[in-house]
Structure formats: C-alpha cells, structure tokens
Design a protein around this motif. Sequence first.
Motif: not given
Length: 411
Positions: A230-233, A254-264
């Motif tokens: 998932p990317c912010q473009v 890449d929004m993956t680290p942000i999404h992972d951090a939000e889930r955590e």
Amino acid sequence: MSDERSFKAIEGEVAALRKRVAELEGAQEKLEALCALSPAFIAIIDRDGIVRKTFATPIIRAEMANREAEVSMASVVRKDYVERCIAVIRGSLEQRTIGNLDYPIVVGAHEGWCQAACKPLSDDTVLWVARDITAQRQLALAQAELRDFQALVESAPDGVCLAFQHGTVFYANHAFRAMTGHGDATVGKRLVDLYLDEQHQLDAIVLRCFEHGSWQGTLALAQHDGRTLPCQVSMVVLAGQAGRPPAVATIARDMTPIHDAERERLALQEQVIQAQQDALRELSTPLVPLAEGVVAVPLIGTLDRSRAQQAMEKLLDGIVQHQFHTAILDVTGVKDVDAESADALLRIARAARLLGAQLMLTGIGPDTAQTLVDLGVDLSGITTRSTLQSGIAHALAPRAGKAAGPRSRAS
C-alpha cells in the motif's frame, strides 16, 4: 671620407628604423586582425588597473574601444574583485609570467563572469585578454546542482520514478526499484503494470494529473513476487523542455510500516484497556471477610450483565475456597436498578444457594424497593436489610447466640 662614412651610417640607421617601423606596423595589423576575430575583451592595462588602450573586437566596437581608454577596472569589475585583478597584474609584471584569474563584472543590473589571462608588455603594462564564461559557469553550476539532486533522489527512502505521458517508466531510483522487486527491469515497464488498478482508472489519474499539474492518492504497488505494497502516491507533471516530451514524476511512500505501527498501537491500546478493565473489576467487586464464614460484597456503579457475571464468579470462588456460609451483597452504591440488574441479583442468590450459602441483600433504599416491586421481582428466600450495618448485625447475631448458649449451661 669621414663625412661619407657618417652619412652611410645614418642611412643604415634610417633603413633599420624603417624596417622596424614596418615590422611594428605589420605586428599592429596582425594584432588588429587577431582582435577582429577574437570574441574577447583585449586591452593594455597598467599596474594600477587603469585601462590604457582597448582593442576593437566582435564584442567591443571601435567607438567603444576608443572610449574605454584611460578608465579604471573598478568601473566594471565587482568591488570585491578589483584588488585581486590588480594583484594578478602586478604579480605578472614582477615575475614576468602569464597571470590567470576568473572575476565577475557588473554591467547595469546584470552580473557576468570573465576568465582573463595577462602577459607583460612593458615594465608597467600587461596585455589583458578576457573572455565571457558566464554561460559555462551557469552550466557548471546547473550540472553540479543536477548531480546533487540525483544523489538526493537516489538516496531518498521514498520510491521515485519518471514516466512518459503514455505511462512508460524511463527512470526509477534505488528505492523504487527495490519496492517493485524488478530491480533495473523496472525501467521500461508501464505504470499500469506496476500499480494494481484498472487500466482505464490509472490512465484517468495520469490524464487528470496532466490537466491539473498534480495528483495525490493511495495506490497498491505490485511486487515481483506477487505481494502488494500500500503506497501513498504523489504525481507531478514535468513540462517538456529542449525537445524532451512532457513526463510525470511519481513519488511512492510505502505505508506498510505505518500500518504495522498503527496495528501495534491499537493492539497495545486494547491490552491497556483490557488491563484497566480487569483492574477495575477487581477493585469494583471486593470480597470483605467479616467473620468466620461471613463475607460482604459491596457493589458500586452499574450492575450490567458483564458486571453481574464477574461478581457471581468471584463470590462463588470465595464461597468454595473460604467456606463462606453467609454472603452479604450490598447494593447501596448501585445506581438505577432495573429488570436486568434485578435478574442478576436473583441469579447470584440462586447460585450461592446451590453451593450451600445464604445470600443477604442490603442497601435497598426506597427507590430501589419501589423499582423491585414494580418489576414484580420475587425476593423470597433472600434476607433483606435496608443498610449494610443492620445486615452485618443480623448475620453475626445468630452465631453469637449459639456460641453463648453452651457457656451459660456450663455455668
């Protein structure tokens, strides 16, 4: 004879002078011819920076050359470079060498740069030849800025790519090549091959970008191994210049680290909430032993289904573990007794009786009593008292009487 020899000597000297004049005139003609072809500023300047003579060149017309004589270099050279120019001239005269210098000139509101070389002509003057290097200098600066920009883009953590208007990628930085997983093969692919979206939708995005100059949104980037990111473009249009067609630059984060951090963060928040709720349950349903076999359970707040279930479990565990025969359930602090809470109290009483314990209900005020009557709650089999104090006295009184009886008979 002496006069004849003197006359011949004079004629020889005159001939030599004429020859020298002819040589100088030839040299002058050659210099003027050279100046006429040289796109440079050519002048004779003394050790103090005074222009003694200016030669006509393609950039210096004859009338201007005549007018520029006997003027100071300070009239054109930028102030902070005047002393440097004079120092180069004097160094060239003292060492009898060719001096070199790049210096700025100011003409009206415009500034340019010149590259000069000077060579001694006499003890006090030099031949000064300067050419305009403004364009070369600007080009060098632009190239340096381009190298810095390329280094910045290549080391950027976000993926950057450039694509033609029809969507073919012709540049991708290191981060973008790594994000796609295609490596160097990313160049040459189309945006519709890289971003998971309907082709007509992505084409519409690119078209809208060219119409409005930019576009921002979220797209899924397809990786070589089948996974997606998932990317912010952000898309920005680059206007065509110097024969280059228009292009679009895309910056993908890449929004993956942000999404992972939000889930955590949400998981940790849920754990904290759960821990707080567990702590509140422990604090809000305490078991207070009063005497051997007698325990008080004060309830405070709202007695909903979850709270009642927790209170029942804790009381039943206490009855089994400590062999309580009487449990005082105090509802003084319970607000808004309704059908659900009344049913919960009955269920607690029935569960206690099944374990051989008697439940006493205390803290019933006028409002609570009226509510229980209106609801038709059957409290038969449950001892009730208006206050916790009277309930404790009632629970302890029979035990005290039974203990006192044998002692009186012994006496």
